[in-house]
Design a protein around this motif. Structure first.
Motif, PDB file in Angstrom:
ATOM      1  N   ASP A   1     -19.739 -25.227 -33.198  1.00 16.84           N
ATOM      2  CA  ASP A   1     -21.014 -24.517 -33.361  1.00 16.84           C
ATOM      3  C   ASP A   1     -20.797 -23.216 -34.114  1.00 16.84           C
ATOM      4  N   ILE A   2     -21.873 -22.698 -34.670  1.00 17.38           N
ATOM      5  CA  ILE A   2     -21.826 -21.364 -35.262  1.00 17.38           C
ATOM      6  C   ILE A   2     -21.790 -20.321 -34.147  1.00 17.38           C
ATOM      7  N   ASP A   3     -21.419 -19.106 -34.494  1.00 12.98           N
ATOM      8  CA  ASP A   3     -21.343 -17.998 -33.532  1.00 12.98           C
ATOM      9  C   ASP A   3     -22.099 -16.825 -34.135  1.00 12.98           C
ATOM     10  N   ILE A   4     -23.378 -16.730 -33.790  1.00 17.09           N
ATOM     11  CA  ILE A   4     -24.257 -15.757 -34.458  1.00 17.09           C
ATOM     12  C   ILE A   4     -23.828 -14.313 -34.211  1.00 17.09           C
ATOM     13  N   HIS A   5     -23.021 -14.079 -33.178  1.00 14.05           N
ATOM     14  CA  HIS A   5     -22.592 -12.714 -32.869  1.00 14.05           C
ATOM     15  C   HIS A   5     -21.325 -12.326 -33.634  1.00 14.05           C
ATOM     16  N   ASN A   6     -20.750 -13.268 -34.351  1.00 12.26           N
ATOM     17  CA  ASN A   6     -19.533 -12.992 -35.120  1.00 12.26           C
ATOM     18  C   ASN A   6     -19.904 -12.810 -36.593  1.00 12.26           C
ATOM     19  N   PRO A   7     -19.488 -11.708 -37.211  1.00  4.23           N
ATOM     20  CA  PRO A   7     -19.863 -11.458 -38.609  1.00  4.23           C
ATOM     21  C   PRO A   7     -19.307 -12.488 -39.588  1.00  4.23           C
ATOM     22  N   ALA A   8     -18.305 -13.262 -39.166  1.00  2.96           N
ATOM     23  CA  ALA A   8     -17.718 -14.274 -40.052  1.00  2.96           C
ATOM     24  C   ALA A   8     -18.351 -15.655 -39.869  1.00  2.96           C
ATOM     25  N   SER A   9     -19.385 -15.731 -39.039  1.00  2.00           N
ATOM     26  CA  SER A   9     -19.973 -17.032 -38.725  1.00  2.00           C
ATOM     27  C   SER A   9     -20.675 -17.659 -39.926  1.00  2.00           C
ATOM     28  N   LEU A  10     -20.589 -19.001 -40.002  1.00  2.00           N
ATOM     29  CA  LEU A  10     -21.423 -19.729 -40.944  1.00  2.00           C
ATOM     30  C   LEU A  10     -22.880 -19.625 -40.487  1.00  2.00           C
ATOM     31  N   THR A  11     -23.791 -19.900 -41.374  1.00  5.84           N
ATOM     32  CA  THR A  11     -25.217 -19.867 -41.046  1.00  5.84           C
ATOM     33  C   THR A  11     -25.747 -21.291 -40.906  1.00  5.84           C
ATOM     34  N   TYR A  12     -26.969 -21.404 -40.401  1.00  2.00           N
ATOM     35  CA  TYR A  12     -27.605 -22.720 -40.315  1.00  2.00           C
ATOM     36  C   TYR A  12     -27.796 -23.320 -41.706  1.00  2.00           C
ATOM     37  N   VAL A  13     -28.028 -22.456 -42.690  1.00  2.00           N
ATOM     38  CA  VAL A  13     -28.170 -22.923 -44.077  1.00  2.00           C
ATOM     39  C   VAL A  13     -26.854 -23.517 -44.571  1.00  2.00           C
ATOM     40  N   ASP A  14     -25.743 -22.845 -44.242  1.00  2.00           N
ATOM     41  CA  ASP A  14     -24.422 -23.366 -44.616  1.00  2.00           C
ATOM     42  C   ASP A  14     -24.213 -24.764 -44.046  1.00  2.00           C
ATOM     43  N   ILE A  15     -24.555 -24.937 -42.779  1.00  3.92           N
ATOM     44  CA  ILE A  15     -24.368 -26.236 -42.113  1.00  3.92           C
ATOM     45  C   ILE A  15     -25.214 -27.311 -42.779  1.00  3.92           C
ATOM     46  N   GLU A  16     -26.447 -26.972 -43.094  1.00  2.00           N
ATOM     47  CA  GLU A  16     -27.327 -27.943 -43.759  1.00  2.00           C
ATOM     48  C   GLU A  16     -26.791 -28.329 -45.128  1.00  2.00           C
ATOM     49  N   ASN A  17     -26.234 -27.363 -45.843  1.00  2.00           N
ATOM     50  CA  ASN A  17     -25.658 -27.655 -47.165  1.00  2.00           C
ATOM     51  C   ASN A  17     -24.445 -28.575 -47.057  1.00  2.00           C
ATOM     52  N   ILE A  18     -23.630 -28.353 -46.026  1.00  2.00           N
ATOM     53  CA  ILE A  18     -22.461 -29.216 -45.805  1.00  2.00           C
ATOM     54  C   ILE A  18     -22.916 -30.646 -45.506  1.00  2.00           C
ATOM     55  N   LYS A  19     -23.960 -30.763 -44.701  1.00  2.00           N
ATOM     56  CA  LYS A  19     -24.486 -32.089 -44.374  1.00  2.00           C
ATOM     57  C   LYS A  19     -25.040 -32.782 -45.614  1.00  2.00           C
ATOM     58  N   LYS A  20     -25.749 -32.019 -46.452  1.00  2.47           N
ATOM     59  CA  LYS A  20     -26.344 -32.596 -47.665  1.00  2.47           C
ATOM     60  C   LYS A  20     -25.288 -33.068 -48.650  1.00  2.47           C
ATOM     61  N   ASP A  21     -24.174 -32.312 -48.734  1.00  2.00           N
ATOM     62  CA  ASP A  21     -23.087 -32.707 -49.641  1.00  2.00           C
ATOM     63  C   ASP A  21     -22.529 -34.075 -49.274  1.00  2.00           C
ATOM     64  N   GLY A  22     -22.464 -34.353 -47.979  1.00  2.00           N
ATOM     65  CA  GLY A  22     -22.083 -35.678 -47.518  1.00  2.00           C
ATOM     66  C   GLY A  22     -20.596 -35.996 -47.513  1.00  2.00           C
ATOM     67  N   PHE A  23     -19.762 -35.005 -47.786  1.00  2.00           N
ATOM     68  CA  PHE A  23     -18.319 -35.257 -47.782  1.00  2.00           C
ATOM     69  C   PHE A  23     -17.747 -35.222 -46.364  1.00  2.00           C
ATOM     70  N   VAL A  24     -18.395 -34.456 -45.496  1.00  2.00           N
ATOM     71  CA  VAL A  24     -17.922 -34.270 -44.118  1.00  2.00           C
ATOM     72  C   VAL A  24     -19.051 -34.591 -43.153  1.00  2.00           C
ATOM     73  N   LYS A  25     -18.735 -35.297 -42.095  1.00  2.00           N
ATOM     74  CA  LYS A  25     -19.713 -35.583 -41.050  1.00  2.00           C
ATOM     75  C   LYS A  25     -19.681 -34.445 -40.038  1.00  2.00           C
ATOM     76  N   VAL A  26     -20.822 -33.783 -39.847  1.00  2.00           N
ATOM     77  CA  VAL A  26     -20.907 -32.622 -38.955  1.00  2.00           C
ATOM     78  C   VAL A  26     -21.461 -33.070 -37.602  1.00  2.00           C
ATOM     79  N   HIS A  27     -20.701 -32.791 -36.532  1.00  2.00           N
ATOM     80  CA  HIS A  27     -21.077 -33.286 -35.201  1.00  2.00           C
ATOM     81  C   HIS A  27     -21.585 -32.199 -34.264  1.00  2.00           C
ATOM     82  N   GLY A  28     -21.338 -30.944 -34.539  1.00  2.00           N
ATOM     83  CA  GLY A  28     -21.681 -29.915 -33.563  1.00  2.00           C
ATOM     84  C   GLY A  28     -20.628 -29.826 -32.484  1.00  2.00           C
ATOM     85  N   PHE A  29     -20.974 -29.192 -31.374  1.00  2.00           N
ATOM     86  CA  PHE A  29     -20.033 -28.965 -30.275  1.00  2.00           C
ATOM     87  C   PHE A  29     -19.715 -30.272 -29.551  1.00  2.00           C
TER      88      PHE A  29
END
Length: 292
Positions: A152-180
């Motif tokens: 999962d992302i960690d919204i309290h960490n300044p280095a965290s990915l965003t929800y937009v980042d996750i959606e872009n990774i999913k759209k690219d389709g190279f990696v299957k994103v499962h969450g926690f």
């Protein structure tokens, strides 16, 4: 602390270590044990601002960890050197927080459909973007290999990915994103290779879990990560922040079943020797009792 007035106080991770250590100095708490599982992103970041903050944190550490009857636990030699340069108290090196070998059992790999997994908090510092880029490189040559990402992302960490980042990774389709995942042993048992291209760690729990499951590892040649494996025996090291180097090491394990399988078996032996939770607990009790 004032209300409980413990004989032994054990503080774990950065904020409890700093706040608890400072409070203990004022309250004259007896034996104090500090577990530093990693020095945090501020010891990774570069630049003037990070340097100033690092200096302040070092002063805080010096006060919090000092005093009589303090004992520090670190997870890798590099952190031990840094902490030892800040404060002169007894320091023990314990490689990670241990793993229950009964919960993380060794299972033979499925060598037919190769699967690569990465599990972590979804932070830039964990090397998530390098992993994504590496999958694109590998899939050009080996399109049938499956790549997975758990966490999962960690919204309290300044280095965290965003929800937009996750959606872009999913759209690219190279990696299957499962969450926690609440059953990472099952995830690793169904995988062939476990990857963690982090920038710095204490000693990553996922890598000792991967070892316990008997899976070969690809990780970065940085403090913590390189200490969680036996290089070229239980896994391979790649250059930090280098997706091409990461892709090369992943590909090497994909195409060589014998190497990958042997590293997995060696990883299980390493877990039994170094990472067994029973041994880790025993070392903690020796520290509590003042034997170390």
């Amino acid at each position: 602390l004032k209300e409980i007035n413990p004989n032994i106080a054990h503080f774990v991770t950065i904020k409890p270590v700093l706040y608890g250590g400072m409070a203990s100095r004022f309250l004259n708490i007896g034996r104090k044990v500090f577990s530093i599982s990693g020095l945090g992103f501020i010891f990774i970041k570069q630049g003037f601002k990070a340097s100033v903050i690092r200096s302040i944190i070092k002063m805080m550490y010096k006060f919090a960890l000092g005093g009589k009857d303090s004992h520090i636990i670190v997870q890798n030699p590099d952190d031990k050197t840094v902490v030892n340069s800040i404060v002169k108290v007894p320091i023990s090196l314990i490689r990670g927080s241990g793993v229950n070998l009964k919960q993380y059992e060794y299972m033979e790999e499925n060598n037919t459909n190769i699967k690569v997994s990465m599990a972590c908090r979804l932070l830039k510092d964990k090397g998530v973007f390098e992993y994504i880029e590496a999958t694109k490189i590998v899939k050009q040559k080996l399109p049938n290999v499956e790549f997975e990402l758990y966490g999962d992302i960690d919204i309290h960490n300044p280095a965290s990915l965003t929800y937009v980042d996750i959606e872009n990774i999913k759209k690219d389709g190279f990696v299957k994103v499962h969450g926690f995942s609440s059953d990472i042993a099952k995830v690793f048992s169904a995988s062939n290779i476990v990857v963690l291209p982090s920038y710095r760690e204490g000693l990553p729990k996922v890598l000792i879990e991967a070892a316990a499951c008997g899976r070969a590892v690809v990780t970065t040649d940085v403090p913590g990560c390189r200490d969680a494996i036996e290089p070229n025996v239980t896994g391979l090291l790649c250059e930090v922040k280098d997706s091409k180097s990461l892709a090369s090491m992943i590909e090497k394990l994909i195409i060589n079943d014998n190497l990958r399988n042997s590293m997995g078996k060696a990883g299980r032996e390493l877990a039994k020797k170094e990472f067994d939770i029973k041994k880790v607990i025993a070392k903690h009790f020796e520290i509590y009792e003042g034997k170390l």
